[in-house]
Design an enzyme around this catalytic site. Structure first.
Site, PDB file in Angstrom:
ATOM      1  N   ARG A 121       0.789  -1.252   0.000  1.00  0.00           N
ATOM      2  CA  ARG A 121       0.000   0.000   0.000  1.00  0.00           C
ATOM      3  C   ARG A 121       0.814   1.292   0.000  1.00  0.00           C
ATOM      4  NH1 ARG A 121      -3.764  -2.839  -1.975  1.00  0.00           N
ATOM      5  NH2 ARG A 121      -5.127  -3.967  -0.554  1.00  0.00           N
ATOM      6  N   PRO A 152     -12.146  -5.386  -1.980  1.00  0.00           N
ATOM      7  CA  PRO A 152     -11.818  -6.811  -1.876  1.00  0.00           C
ATOM      8  C   PRO A 152     -10.408  -7.009  -1.333  1.00  0.00           C
ATOM      9  CG  PRO A 152     -11.516  -6.082  -4.135  1.00  0.00           C
ATOM     10  CD  PRO A 152     -12.000  -4.875  -3.350  1.00  0.00           C
ATOM     11  N   ASP A 186      -1.352 -12.913  -1.591  1.00  0.00           N
ATOM     12  CA  ASP A 186      -2.227 -11.798  -1.999  1.00  0.00           C
ATOM     13  C   ASP A 186      -2.629 -10.995  -0.756  1.00  0.00           C
ATOM     14  OD1 ASP A 186      -3.686  -9.989  -3.446  1.00  0.00           O
ATOM     15  OD2 ASP A 186      -5.180 -11.415  -4.172  1.00  0.00           O
ATOM     16  N   HIS A 198      -3.135 -15.907  -8.194  1.00  0.00           N
ATOM     17  CA  HIS A 198      -4.304 -16.415  -7.458  1.00  0.00           C
ATOM     18  C   HIS A 198      -5.313 -17.234  -8.284  1.00  0.00           C
ATOM     19  CE1 HIS A 198      -5.768 -12.667  -9.149  1.00  0.00           C
ATOM     20  NE2 HIS A 198      -5.234 -11.921  -8.211  1.00  0.00           N
TER      21      HIS A 198
END
Ligand code: DOR
Ligand code: ZN
Length: 430
Positions: free
Chosen positions: A61, A322, A304, A231
């Site tokens: 982030r 999400p 993830d 993923h």
């Protein structure tokens, strides 16, 4: 750098040995080794020693999303989870689509110094899917970018994907695809099936993943390029991957811990902690993920790790972002889903969480065998420990763990990066 003597460690769960580390490298392995003066010691207590874990897929982030995670807090979570290297996805603000941003991420990771932070560069400018980013400039920058991805978004345009793979082949880098045909999902974020229908949630069909995986395998074959599928969540993708690998396509694939364990049965309470992209699917899918990982059709486990501050997550389903935390729970979930049922032994865990990720990410000094002359980069694991997950107690800035209150097996007792202890007994060693 001080030397380190690790006593009573069981490499890959085998016979207990002592390891003497000099200048970050394993100098001696034997029994009854003793520490001379000035040598630090780590009593491994008969626990399992693995090569340090490598995560090909995390969201730290920073820059721009520091309310959810920073490179510092994410590095803490990584070290506590047994990780010694992570790949930080570029969906930051600004996007990591230039040398300046990827160099910043790499430098910040080095300053924190707990885990090797490898920035992933964006495939397209601003993750917009329209124009290729300057892959070569990022690859040749001080950040030495070896993986590119628009993760969070799919490189949906086949012509852009084809060009990206051609560049990747020339630059010897890998393109990591978030396989989701956005035309088929339309932004929906629940697995298309009986449960989504009953709950009145728009469905994300498994075919949206499978068709992109198939298309990209063909494009990678033609370009002779390395493709990595992020993923994987659908059992149908496994058959596509198996066929492509049999044809010699340079494709690798990852599965997340949550797609090994959790199903769309959790959606009935509309709790956004279960909202993730790709969505949690059915029990048949989780079973297929486990088998494909055991077989090697899916190469690696990647977390993830997707921290989201509560203002983005504690909302109604449709508005929530999400993503789920993963770094501090991944190894326990892999023990629970793969080791306990006998699908992987400790060598297998080392393969899917350290060796193969290091190979795919092109890291020469990670995922190495535990042997003399190799880097002293380890995760020490107590396989018999049990712990209860509490989001508030995790090192991440955000607390969005889907495992809240769950009892999980296996605890990381210590993490060692090139001879330096970075975490011990649940605490970061700064
Ligand atoms: O669940 C997800 N969260 N999937 C993605 O692809 C992106 C990620 C994020 O950045 O939060
Ligand atoms: Zn993704």
């Amino acid at each position: 750098m001080t030397d380190l003597l690790i006593t009573d460690a069981r490499p890959y769960g085998e016979e207990a040995v002592d390891l003497l580390v000099r200048a970050g490298v394993v100098a001696e392995i034997g029994t009854g080794l003793t520490a001379s003066e000035g040598v630090a010691t780590l009593d491994a207590g008969g626990h399992v020693l693995l090569p340090g874990l490598v995560d090909l897929h995390v969201h730290l982030r920073e820059p721009g999303g520091e309310e959810s995670e920073t490179i510092e807090t994410g590095s803490h979570a990584a070290a506590l989870g047994g990780y010694t290297a992570v790949f930080a996805m570029p969906n930051t603000d600004p996007v990591a689509d230039t040398a300046v941003v990827v160099e910043h991420v790499r430098r910040r990771g080095e300053e924190v110094g707990l885990v090797d932070v490898h920035p992933v560069g964006a495939v397209t400018t601003g993750l917009k899917g329209e124009k290729l980013a300057e892959l070569g400039t990022m690859a040749q920058s001080a950040a030495q970018v070896r993986m590119f991805s628009d993760d969070g978004r799919c490189v949906n345009d086949p012509l852009i994907m084809r060009r990206a793979l051609e560049y990747a082949s020339a630059l010897d880098v890998v393109i990591a695809q978030h396989a989701e045909d956005h035309r088929l999902t339309g932004g929906a974020q629940a697995h298309e099936g009986a449960i989504a229908s009953r709950l009145g949630l728009a469905g994300w069909p498994a075919t949206a993943e499978e068709t992109v995986v198939a298309r990209d395998c063909a494009l990678a074959r033609e370009a002779g390029a390395a493709l990595h599928v992020c993923h994987v969540s659908s059992l149908h993708s496994v058959a596509v991957l198996r066929a492509a690998k049999a044809q010699g396509v340079r494709v690798s694939a990852e599965v997340t811990p949550h797609h090994l364990l959790l199903t769309d049965g959790r959606l009935t309470g509309y709790d956004p902690v279960n909202k993730v992209n790709p969505p949690l699917r059915t029990g048949a899918d989780t079973q297929a993920m486990r088998e494909a990982l055991a077989e090697g059709v899916i190469d690696v486990v990647a977390t993830d790790h997707a921290p989201h501050a509560s203002q983005y997550k504690d909302t109604e389903w449709a508005a929530a972002k999400p993503g789920m935390l993963g770094l501090q729970t991944a190894l326990s979930v892999v023990i629970h889903t793969m080791v306990e049922p006998g699908l992987l032994d400790w060598h297998g865990v080392a393969r899917v969480m350290s060796e193969r990720p290091a190979e795919i990410g092109n890291l020469a000094d990670q995922g190495r065998p535990i042997a003399v002359g190799e880097p002293a980069t380890f995760a020490l694991v107590d396989p018999d420990a049990q712990w209860t997950v509490r989001g508030a107690a995790l090192a991440s800035k955000a607390a969005n763990t889907p495992y809240e209150g769950m009892r999980l097996p296996g605890a990381v007792v210590a993490t060692v990066l090139r001879g330096r202890i970075t975490a011990r007994d649940g605490k970061v060693v700064a």
